[in-house]
Design a protein around this motif. Structure first.
Motif, PDB file in Angstrom:
ATOM      1  N   MET A 169       0.838  -1.172   0.000  1.00  0.00           N
ATOM      2  CA  MET A 169       0.000   0.000   0.000  1.00  0.00           C
ATOM      3  C   MET A 169       0.883   1.235   0.000  1.00  0.00           C
ATOM      4  SD  MET A 169      -3.248   0.315   2.396  1.00  0.00           S
ATOM      5  CE  MET A 169      -3.671  -1.203   3.039  1.00  0.00           C
ATOM      6  N   ASP A 170       0.484   2.159  -0.821  1.00  0.00           N
ATOM      7  CA  ASP A 170       1.301   3.362  -0.872  1.00  0.00           C
ATOM      8  C   ASP A 170       0.794   4.374   0.152  1.00  0.00           C
ATOM      9  OD1 ASP A 170      -0.988   4.309  -1.971  1.00  0.00           O
ATOM     10  OD2 ASP A 170      -0.146   4.841  -3.908  1.00  0.00           O
ATOM     11  N   HIS A 171       1.535   5.407   0.284  1.00  0.00           N
ATOM     12  CA  HIS A 171       1.275   6.436   1.294  1.00  0.00           C
ATOM     13  C   HIS A 171      -0.053   7.146   1.025  1.00  0.00           C
ATOM     14  CE1 HIS A 171       2.097   9.394   4.292  1.00  0.00           C
ATOM     15  NE2 HIS A 171       2.040  10.393   3.388  1.00  0.00           N
ATOM     16  N   GLU A 172      -0.391   7.373  -0.230  1.00  0.00           N
ATOM     17  CA  GLU A 172      -1.620   8.067  -0.606  1.00  0.00           C
ATOM     18  C   GLU A 172      -2.844   7.238  -0.234  1.00  0.00           C
ATOM     19  OE1 GLU A 172      -3.482   9.316  -4.724  1.00  0.00           O
ATOM     20  OE2 GLU A 172      -1.451  10.120  -4.441  1.00  0.00           O
ATOM     21  N   THR A 173      -2.820   5.950  -0.461  1.00  0.00           N
ATOM     22  CA  THR A 173      -3.928   5.060  -0.120  1.00  0.00           C
ATOM     23  C   THR A 173      -4.099   5.023   1.397  1.00  0.00           C
ATOM     24  OG1 THR A 173      -3.396   3.717  -2.052  1.00  0.00           O
ATOM     25  CG2 THR A 173      -4.813   2.726  -0.407  1.00  0.00           C
ATOM     26  N   THR A 174      -2.992   4.970   2.096  1.00  0.00           N
ATOM     27  CA  THR A 174      -3.046   4.961   3.563  1.00  0.00           C
ATOM     28  C   THR A 174      -3.688   6.243   4.064  1.00  0.00           C
ATOM     29  OG1 THR A 174      -1.040   3.622   3.625  1.00  0.00           O
ATOM     30  CG2 THR A 174      -1.658   4.717   5.648  1.00  0.00           C
ATOM     31  N   GLU A 175      -3.329   7.365   3.491  1.00  0.00           N
ATOM     32  CA  GLU A 175      -3.898   8.650   3.884  1.00  0.00           C
ATOM     33  C   GLU A 175      -5.396   8.692   3.570  1.00  0.00           C
ATOM     34  OE1 GLU A 175      -2.705  11.310   5.616  1.00  0.00           O
ATOM     35  OE2 GLU A 175      -1.039   9.941   5.970  1.00  0.00           O
ATOM     36  N   GLU A 176      -5.782   8.141   2.418  1.00  0.00           N
ATOM     37  CA  GLU A 176      -7.189   8.090   2.048  1.00  0.00           C
ATOM     38  C   GLU A 176      -7.982   7.258   3.044  1.00  0.00           C
ATOM     39  OE1 GLU A 176      -8.812   6.909  -1.851  1.00  0.00           O
ATOM     40  OE2 GLU A 176      -7.053   7.967  -2.656  1.00  0.00           O
ATOM     41  N   ILE A 177      -7.444   6.130   3.394  1.00  0.00           N
ATOM     42  CA  ILE A 177      -8.105   5.241   4.371  1.00  0.00           C
ATOM     43  C   ILE A 177      -8.221   5.945   5.718  1.00  0.00           C
ATOM     44  CG2 ILE A 177      -7.868   3.098   5.681  1.00  0.00           C
ATOM     45  CD1 ILE A 177      -6.638   1.854   3.148  1.00  0.00           C
ATOM     46  N   LYS A 178      -7.124   6.635   6.079  1.00  0.00           N
ATOM     47  CA  LYS A 178      -7.111   7.350   7.356  1.00  0.00           C
ATOM     48  C   LYS A 178      -8.186   8.430   7.349  1.00  0.00           C
ATOM     49  CE  LYS A 178      -4.236   9.798  10.556  1.00  0.00           C
ATOM     50  NZ  LYS A 178      -3.148  10.634  10.799  1.00  0.00           N
ATOM     51  N   ARG A 179      -8.287   9.228   6.263  1.00  0.00           N
ATOM     52  CA  ARG A 179      -9.300  10.275   6.163  1.00  0.00           C
ATOM     53  C   ARG A 179     -10.704   9.642   6.197  1.00  0.00           C
ATOM     54  NH1 ARG A 179      -5.616  12.570   2.507  1.00  0.00           N
ATOM     55  NH2 ARG A 179      -6.659  11.599   0.760  1.00  0.00           N
ATOM     56  N   TYR A 180     -10.883   8.549   5.482  1.00  0.00           N
ATOM     57  CA  TYR A 180     -12.162   7.857   5.464  1.00  0.00           C
ATOM     58  C   TYR A 180     -12.543   7.406   6.877  1.00  0.00           C
ATOM     59  CZ  TYR A 180     -15.704   4.294   4.689  1.00  0.00           C
ATOM     60  OH  TYR A 180     -16.862   3.536   4.756  1.00  0.00           O
ATOM     61  N   LEU A 181     -11.575   6.825   7.575  1.00  0.00           N
ATOM     62  CA  LEU A 181     -11.835   6.367   8.942  1.00  0.00           C
ATOM     63  C   LEU A 181     -12.121   7.554   9.864  1.00  0.00           C
ATOM     64  CD1 LEU A 181      -9.244   3.467   9.362  1.00  0.00           C
ATOM     65  CD2 LEU A 181     -11.730   3.280   9.153  1.00  0.00           C
ATOM     66  N   ASP A 182     -11.370   8.657   9.688  1.00  0.00           N
ATOM     67  CA  ASP A 182     -11.602   9.851  10.516  1.00  0.00           C
ATOM     68  C   ASP A 182     -13.013  10.385  10.298  1.00  0.00           C
ATOM     69  OD1 ASP A 182      -9.098   9.711  11.619  1.00  0.00           O
ATOM     70  OD2 ASP A 182      -8.201  11.266  10.321  1.00  0.00           O
ATOM     71  N   VAL A 183     -13.426  10.449   9.038  1.00  0.00           N
ATOM     72  CA  VAL A 183     -14.775  10.929   8.724  1.00  0.00           C
ATOM     73  C   VAL A 183     -15.815   9.972   9.290  1.00  0.00           C
ATOM     74  CG1 VAL A 183     -16.406  11.330   6.835  1.00  0.00           C
ATOM     75  CG2 VAL A 183     -14.079  12.239   6.683  1.00  0.00           C
ATOM     76  N   THR A 184     -15.586   8.681   9.117  1.00  0.00           N
ATOM     77  CA  THR A 184     -16.523   7.673   9.624  1.00  0.00           C
ATOM     78  C   THR A 184     -16.627   7.763  11.139  1.00  0.00           C
ATOM     79  OG1 THR A 184     -15.981   6.220   7.759  1.00  0.00           O
ATOM     80  CG2 THR A 184     -17.048   5.204   9.660  1.00  0.00           C
ATOM     81  N   VAL A 185     -15.495   7.872  11.819  1.00  0.00           N
ATOM     82  CA  VAL A 185     -15.493   7.980  13.288  1.00  0.00           C
ATOM     83  C   VAL A 185     -16.217   9.260  13.707  1.00  0.00           C
ATOM     84  CG1 VAL A 185     -14.004   8.355  15.294  1.00  0.00           C
ATOM     85  CG2 VAL A 185     -13.474   6.534  13.687  1.00  0.00           C
ATOM     86  N   ALA A 186     -15.944  10.371  13.005  1.00  0.00           N
ATOM     87  CA  ALA A 186     -16.610  11.636  13.324  1.00  0.00           C
ATOM     88  C   ALA A 186     -18.125  11.495  13.128  1.00  0.00           C
ATOM     89  CB  ALA A 186     -16.052  12.765  12.468  1.00  0.00           C
ATOM     90  N   ASN A 187     -18.549  10.865  12.032  1.00  0.00           N
ATOM     91  CA  ASN A 187     -19.984  10.649  11.786  1.00  0.00           C
ATOM     92  C   ASN A 187     -20.605   9.776  12.870  1.00  0.00           C
ATOM     93  OD1 ASN A 187     -20.007  12.205   9.478  1.00  0.00           O
ATOM     94  ND2 ASN A 187     -19.729  10.466   8.086  1.00  0.00           N
ATOM     95  N   LEU A 188     -19.902   8.712  13.223  1.00  0.00           N
ATOM     96  CA  LEU A 188     -20.406   7.817  14.273  1.00  0.00           C
ATOM     97  C   LEU A 188     -20.516   8.544  15.601  1.00  0.00           C
ATOM     98  CD1 LEU A 188     -18.584   4.460  13.430  1.00  0.00           C
ATOM     99  CD2 LEU A 188     -21.018   4.961  13.210  1.00  0.00           C
ATOM    100  N   ARG A 189     -19.522   9.369  15.927  1.00  0.00           N
ATOM    101  CA  ARG A 189     -19.577  10.153  17.174  1.00  0.00           C
ATOM    102  C   ARG A 189     -20.772  11.094  17.151  1.00  0.00           C
ATOM    103  NH1 ARG A 189     -13.215  11.462  17.829  1.00  0.00           N
ATOM    104  NH2 ARG A 189     -12.712   9.595  19.042  1.00  0.00           N
ATOM    105  N   GLY A 190     -20.965  11.759  16.021  1.00  0.00           N
ATOM    106  CA  GLY A 190     -22.105  12.662  15.885  1.00  0.00           C
ATOM    107  C   GLY A 190     -23.419  11.929  16.052  1.00  0.00           C
ATOM    108  N   GLU A 191     -23.551  10.786  15.395  1.00  0.00           N
ATOM    109  CA  GLU A 191     -24.767   9.984  15.521  1.00  0.00           C
ATOM    110  C   GLU A 191     -24.961   9.501  16.948  1.00  0.00           C
ATOM    111  OE1 GLU A 191     -24.972   6.817  12.659  1.00  0.00           O
ATOM    112  OE2 GLU A 191     -24.410   8.149  11.007  1.00  0.00           O
ATOM    113  N   LEU A 192     -23.860   9.077  17.571  1.00  0.00           N
ATOM    114  CA  LEU A 192     -23.936   8.605  18.950  1.00  0.00           C
ATOM    115  C   LEU A 192     -24.365   9.735  19.886  1.00  0.00           C
ATOM    116  CD1 LEU A 192     -23.532   6.283  20.920  1.00  0.00           C
ATOM    117  CD2 LEU A 192     -21.119   6.930  21.092  1.00  0.00           C
ATOM    118  N   LYS A 193     -23.804  10.923  19.698  1.00  0.00           N
ATOM    119  CA  LYS A 193     -24.194  12.066  20.523  1.00  0.00           C
ATOM    120  C   LYS A 193     -25.671  12.401  20.311  1.00  0.00           C
ATOM    121  CE  LYS A 193     -19.679  14.245  20.985  1.00  0.00           C
ATOM    122  NZ  LYS A 193     -18.838  15.421  20.681  1.00  0.00           N
TER     123      LYS A 193
END
Length: 112
Positions: free
Chosen positions: A1-25
Motif C-alpha cells: 500500500m502506498d502512502h496516498e492510499t493509507t492517507e485516504e483510508i485514514k481520512r475515510y476512517l476519521d470521517v466515519t469515526v466523526a460521523n459515528l460520534r455525531g450519531e452517537l451524541k
C-alpha cells in the motif's frame, strides 16, 4: 500500500469515526430527552396517585373521627341510662326498706 492510499483510508476512517460520534451524541441526546419526558410523566402520575391517597386517607380519618364521636356519645348515653336505672333500683330498695321497717316496727309494737 502506498502512502496516498493509507492517507485516504485514514481520512475515510476519521470521517466515519466523526460521523459515528455525531450519531452517537444525537442518539444520547434523544435518549436523555425521552428519559426526561418519561421521568416527568412518572412524577406527574405519582403526584396524582399521592393526592388520591391523601384524599382517601382524609376520608378514612374523618370516618374514624365520626365513629369515635358516635361511640363516645353512645357511651355517655349508656352511662346515663345505667345511672338512671341504678337510681331507680335505689329508690325501690329505699321504698322496700321503709315498708319493711314500718312493718317490723308495727310488729314489734303489737302485743303478742
Amino acid at each position: 500500500m502506498d502512502h496516498e492510499t493509507t492517507e485516504e483510508i485514514k481520512r475515510y476512517l476519521d470521517v466515519t469515526v466523526a460521523n459515528l460520534r455525531g450519531e452517537l451524541k444525537a442518539d444520547i441526546r434523544e435518549v436523555r430527552e425521552d428519559l426526561r419526558v418519561e421521568i416527568h410523566e412518572a412524577k406527574r402520575h405519582s403526584d396524582v396517585v399521592a393526592e388520591s391517597l391523601r384524599s382517601e386517607i382524609r376520608l378514612v380519618a374523618e370516618g374514624v373521627a365520626g365513629l369515635d364521636e358516635k361511640f363516645t356519645q353512645e357511651f355517655v348515653n349508656v352511662r346515663t341510662e345505667i345511672r338512671e336505672q341504678i337510681g331507680d333500683v335505689k329508690a325501690l330498695i329505699r321504698a322496700s326498706h321503709s315498708d319493711l321497717d314500718r312493718r317490723v316496727t308495727k310488729l314489734e309494737k303489737s302485743p303478742t
